[in-house]
Design an enzyme around this catalytic site. Structure first.
Site, short mmCIF file in Angstrom:
data_model
loop_
_atom_site.label_atom_id
_atom_site.label_comp_id
_atom_site.label_asym_id
_atom_site.label_seq_id
_atom_site.Cartn_x
_atom_site.Cartn_y
_atom_site.Cartn_z
N GLY A 174 -26.60 13.37 19.79
CA GLY A 174 -25.97 12.06 20.01
C GLY A 174 -25.10 12.09 21.25
CG ASN A 175 -24.28 9.01 23.45
OD1 ASN A 175 -23.43 8.17 23.20
ND2 ASN A 175 -25.58 8.73 23.46
CE1 TYR A 176 -18.09 14.05 22.22
CE2 TYR A 176 -19.00 14.22 24.43
CZ TYR A 176 -18.52 14.82 23.28
OH TYR A 176 -18.49 16.18 23.19
CB SER A 177 -21.62 5.45 23.12
OG SER A 177 -21.47 4.07 23.00
CB ALA A 242 -24.68 5.82 25.50
#
Ligand code: PMT
Length: 367
Positions: A174-177, A242
């Site tokens: 995943g990512n930090y969005s 994102a």
């Protein structure tokens, strides 16, 4: 509807309520026997626009001075919405310096003062001071709401948040969005009248405006399917999500156990480029706005994305700028259009950044 004590000399509350089929307020107490209170504060906060028509020289001067000696004035002082007034009085009262000064004061306070045309007056004299014609007042009110909602009748698609690409039932890429940027854009679009579909990856946020329909997705493939299902009917598409560019080729149905020895590797395959796929389908009546999150060569990279994804413009936010990007409540953006014209903005709250983006779209497509 509110009547002042003097207005009751002209028309009774019962007559006005019967003709308008609306409730009419004129006093702080609804029932003199029980002392039941009418909440002027609630009324003042409830309205989207307060129209005082006709407004006498007396009430006009009270508006300017802030006097609070009747129900109308208490409601006016409590109102948070814009106020519009339609002065009506005799010509000499209207042209009197005191009245004109009061009108200037009110205009400076952003109260919309409608014109008082010339014509026959109640005194029998003729001159400037008549209340604006009801049709004209109606048109001013209509114009106010059209301006407030320039996107009425428009359909928008917004993406927000990250995507999660499953490795197994307990792990993902995943990512930090957080979704903050995309949710803020959806809110501002809806406030301006658009009907919004918000396709969001995993986020703890929920939309507030009733014109926002949320579709929650997890992976890039799900996000693509949700976007494609609505894209053809949209006027505006803004992709703030994102999206993970890669996903595991195989995701396990069972939790992957730690091996005693050796390395563990995951083969990643590319996810579809959702915005690029939409860009290929885009018609000339559709406006497609992408985001570019860059860490280096920001401008150059963002410009390339406009062409390669067939965008109308791109919002660049760079992790090189403090307070911009993932998770935080602020962002610092530049908007680059397809002619490579760059509009730069200061660091602002994501809510204000969203307003800048929506105003940019409106300027480009409506005004
Ligand atoms: O959610 P927040 O915490 O508020 O953070 C906001 C944000 C930083 C995520 C947001 O402002 C932002 O920059 N979003 C885009 C991030 C991104 O994926 O940028 P990109 O340069 O990799 O992608 C370019 C564009 O292609 C984006 O519009 C993206 O949504 C889209 N894209 C990317 C990959 C992919 N497979 N499909 C896509 O549609």
């Amino acid at each position: 509807m509110v009547l002042t004590p003097s207005a009751i000399d002209f028309v009774t509350p019962l007559t006005l309520a019967t003709l308008s089929k609306n409730r009419v307020y004129s006093d702080f107490t609804e029932d003199k026997d029980t002392g039941e209170w009418t909440n002027h504060v609630e009324l003042g906060l409830w309205g989207d626009l307060m129209l005082i028509a006709p407004i006498s020289a007396n009430t006009l001067s009270k508006l300017a001075s802030g006097a609070c000696d009747n129900f109308l004035m208490a409601t006016f002082l409590s109102a948070k919405c814009p106020v519009m007034i339609a002065p009506a009085m005799d010509l000499d009262m209207y042209s009197n310096a005191a009245t004109q000064d009061n009108i200037s004061i009110l205009k400076k306070r952003a109260i919309q003062v409608l014109d008082s045309p010339s014509g026959e007056l109640a005194s029998g004299l003729s001159g400037k001071g008549r209340m604006e014609e009801p049709e004209e007042i109606g048109m001013a009110v209509e114009e106010f709401f059209t301006k407030k909602e320039p996107l009425k009748g428009k359909i928008a698609l917004v993406t927000a948040g990250p995507t999660y690409e499953n490795i197994d039932p307990v792990r993902f890429i995943g990512n930090y969005s957080s979704g903050k940027m995309g949710f803020a854009i959806a809110e501002r679009l809806a406030e301006k009248g658009a009907q919004v579909t918000l396709v969001s990856g995993p986020s703890s946020l929920s939309p507030i405006h009733p014109n926002i329909k949320i579709i929650r997705v997890t992976s890039a493939l799900e996000m693509k399917a949700a976007c494609e299902a609505v894209f053809t009917s949209t006027h505006y598409t803004i992709m703030a999500a994102a999206v993970a560019d890669y996903r595991p080729e195989n995701s396990s149905d069972q939790k992957i156990k730690r091996e005693k020895k050796g390395e563990f590797s995951i083969n990643l395959i590319p996810n579809p480029d959702i915005i690029k796929a939409l860009g290929i389908k885009k018609s000339k009546d559709q406006f497609l706005l992408g985001f570019a999150l860059e860490t280096n060569n920001a401008l150059e990279n963002a410009k390339k994305k406009i062409d390669s994804k067939n965008l109308d413009a791109i919002v660049l936010n760079s992790l090189e700028d403090e307070g911009a990007g993932f998770g935080v409540d602020t962002n610092k953006i530049s908007i680059i259009d397809s002619d490579n014209k760059i509009t730069r903005f200061e660091l602002k709250s994501k809510s204000d950044v969203a307003l800048d983006i929506v105003d940019f779209i409106i300027t480009r497509t409506i005004t």
